[in-house]
Motif scaffolding. Structure first.
Motif, short mmCIF file in Angstrom:
data_model
loop_
_atom_site.label_atom_id
_atom_site.label_comp_id
_atom_site.label_asym_id
_atom_site.label_seq_id
_atom_site.Cartn_x
_atom_site.Cartn_y
_atom_site.Cartn_z
N SER A 21 0.85 -1.20 0.00
CA SER A 21 0.00 0.00 0.00
C SER A 21 0.88 1.24 0.00
CB SER A 21 -0.89 0.01 1.25
OG SER A 21 -1.77 -1.09 1.25
N SER A 22 0.27 2.38 -0.24
CA SER A 22 1.03 3.63 -0.22
C SER A 22 1.32 4.03 1.23
CB SER A 22 0.24 4.75 -0.90
OG SER A 22 -0.89 5.09 -0.11
N GLU A 23 2.36 4.83 1.38
CA GLU A 23 2.74 5.29 2.73
C GLU A 23 1.62 6.11 3.35
OE1 GLU A 23 6.06 8.34 4.38
OE2 GLU A 23 6.83 6.62 3.23
N SER A 24 0.96 6.94 2.56
CA SER A 24 -0.12 7.78 3.10
C SER A 24 -1.29 6.92 3.59
CB SER A 24 -0.61 8.78 2.05
OG SER A 24 -1.08 8.10 0.89
N THR A 25 -1.59 5.84 2.88
CA THR A 25 -2.67 4.93 3.31
C THR A 25 -2.33 4.26 4.62
OG1 THR A 25 -3.37 4.49 1.03
CG2 THR A 25 -4.02 2.88 2.71
N VAL A 26 -1.11 3.77 4.73
CA VAL A 26 -0.68 3.11 5.96
C VAL A 26 -0.70 4.09 7.13
CG1 VAL A 26 1.20 1.89 7.12
CG2 VAL A 26 0.66 1.38 4.74
N ARG A 27 -0.25 5.31 6.89
CA ARG A 27 -0.27 6.33 7.95
C ARG A 27 -1.69 6.57 8.45
NH1 ARG A 27 4.37 9.31 8.72
NH2 ARG A 27 5.94 9.20 7.05
N ARG A 28 -2.64 6.68 7.52
CA ARG A 28 -4.03 6.91 7.92
C ARG A 28 -4.57 5.73 8.72
NH1 ARG A 28 -4.47 9.15 2.68
NH2 ARG A 28 -5.31 7.19 1.85
N ASP A 29 -4.24 4.52 8.28
CA ASP A 29 -4.69 3.33 9.01
C ASP A 29 -4.11 3.30 10.42
OD1 ASP A 29 -6.12 2.53 6.82
OD2 ASP A 29 -4.66 1.06 6.12
N LEU A 30 -2.85 3.64 10.55
CA LEU A 30 -2.22 3.67 11.88
C LEU A 30 -2.87 4.73 12.76
CD1 LEU A 30 1.57 3.24 11.01
CD2 LEU A 30 0.02 1.53 11.98
N ASP A 31 -3.19 5.88 12.17
CA ASP A 31 -3.86 6.94 12.93
C ASP A 31 -5.23 6.45 13.43
OD1 ASP A 31 -1.76 8.67 12.58
OD2 ASP A 31 -2.65 9.70 10.85
N GLU A 32 -5.94 5.72 12.59
CA GLU A 32 -7.25 5.20 12.99
C GLU A 32 -7.12 4.17 14.12
OE1 GLU A 32 -9.48 3.69 9.71
OE2 GLU A 32 -9.35 5.55 8.56
N LEU A 33 -6.11 3.30 14.00
CA LEU A 33 -5.90 2.30 15.05
C LEU A 33 -5.50 2.94 16.37
CD1 LEU A 33 -4.05 -0.41 12.93
CD2 LEU A 33 -6.28 -0.68 14.03
N GLU A 34 -4.73 4.04 16.29
CA GLU A 34 -4.38 4.74 17.52
C GLU A 34 -5.61 5.39 18.14
OE1 GLU A 34 -0.69 7.39 18.98
OE2 GLU A 34 -1.84 8.31 17.34
N ALA A 35 -6.49 5.95 17.30
CA ALA A 35 -7.72 6.56 17.79
C ALA A 35 -8.62 5.54 18.47
CB ALA A 35 -8.46 7.24 16.64
#
Length: 237
Positions: A21-35
Motif C-alpha cells: 500500500s502507499s505510505e499515506s494509506t498506511v499512515r491513515r490506518d495507523l492513525d485510525e488504530l491509535e484513535a
C-alpha cells in the motif's frame, strides 16, 4: 496488529512493503488504530500499548528511533566541558553519547558495564558503579549502587526516561528510578535524553519533576512539549 502481536513495534516502511500500500494509506490506518486505542504511533511506525511496568530490552530499544537518538546524543555532548566529572546512565541513547565522546579531559561515572568498556577503550578515566546487574537494561542497580552513588558528586549527569508527561519523568522499574533520583540529587545539572516517542507516556515509578532537569529531545509536534517548556529548559534537536 498481527505484526505487533509478534513484536513490540513495527516500522512504517515494513508495513508499506508487506501490505503493498502507499505510505499515506498506511499512515491513515495507523492513525485510525491509535484513535481506537489499539496501538501507539511513534515516529516511523507504531508500537504496542504498554503497561506501567512494561519495558523493552536493550536490543529492542537499540533499533528504535536511531537517527533521532543520534541527534540527541550529539546535542548532549556539546553540554560537556573540559575537566567535568559526569555521570552517564545505562541506556541506548546514552550509549550513543558514549560513542561520540573523544579522549577529552573528563571523568565518567557509569552504572553500565558496556559503557564502562567503551569508555576505557577510548582512554577516558572511568568509574564503574557496582550492584545488581539488570540484564534487560544493562544497568547496575540496588543498595550497593545507591550506597556508592551517595558518596559522589557530579558536574553534569545524563539520564534516560521511559516516560515524560507534563509534570513527571517516569520509568517502569523502582530500582532504576531510585538510581536516577540519587544522581539528580548529587549533580549540579542533569540532562534527560528522551526521543519524542517518550512524550505523554507514564510508567510505574516517578523519579523527577520535569522542572528538576533539562530535557534534550528531538523536535516534535506533541503539545506536551509546550507545557514542559513553561516549567523547565528544553533543548530540541
Amino acid at each position: 496488529m498481527d505484526q505487533l502481536s509478534q513484536a513490540d513495534f513495527v516500522t512504517l516502511d515494513h508495513l508499506v512493503s508487506i501490505l503493498k500500500s502507499s505510505e499515506s494509506t498506511v499512515r491513515r490506518d495507523l492513525d485510525e488504530l491509535e484513535a481506537e486505542h489499539k496501538l501507539h504511533r511513534i515516529h516511523g511506525g507504531a508500537e504496542k500499548l504498554h503497561s506501567l511496568q512494561e519495558e523493552l530490552s536493550v536490543q529492542q530499544k537499540a533499533i528504535k528511533n536511531v537517527q533521532e537518538k543520534k541527534l540527541i546524543a550529539h546535542a548532549a555532548k556539546e553540554r560537556i566541558c573540559q575537566g567535568d566529572v559526569i555521570f552517564i546512565e545505562a541506556g541506548t541513547t546514552n550509549e550513543l553519547l558514549v560513542d561520540c565522546l573523544n579522549r577529552i579531559d573528563i571523568t565518567v561515572v557509569t552504572n553500565s558495564i558496556h559503557h564502562a568498556i567503551k569508555l576505557s577503550e577510548k582512554g577516558i578515566p572511568t568509574v564503574m558503579i557496582g550492584g545488581n546487574v539488570k540484564i534487560s537494561t544493562d544497568a547496575n542497580v540496588g543498595p550497593i549502587a545507591l550506597q556508592q552513588l551517595n558518596q559522589l558528586n557530579f558536574d553534569r549527569a545524563f539520564l534516560g526516561a521511559n516516560g515524560a508527561d507534563c509534570d513527571n519523568l517516569t520509568t517502569p522499574d523502582i530500582y532504576e528510578g531510585a538510581i536516577k533520583e540519587m544522581v539528580i540529587a548529587n549533580s549540579k545539572e542533569t540532562f534527560v535524553l528522551a526521543d519524542s516517542s517518550k512524550l505523554g507516556k507514564i510508567y510505574f515509578a516517578k523519579f523527577a519533576k520535569v522542572e528538576e532537569v533539562t530535557l534534550i529531545i528531538n523536535r516534535s509536534s506533541n503539545a506536551i512539549v509546550n507545557t514542559i517548556k513553561e516549567k523547565t529548559k528544553v533543548i530540541e534537536v
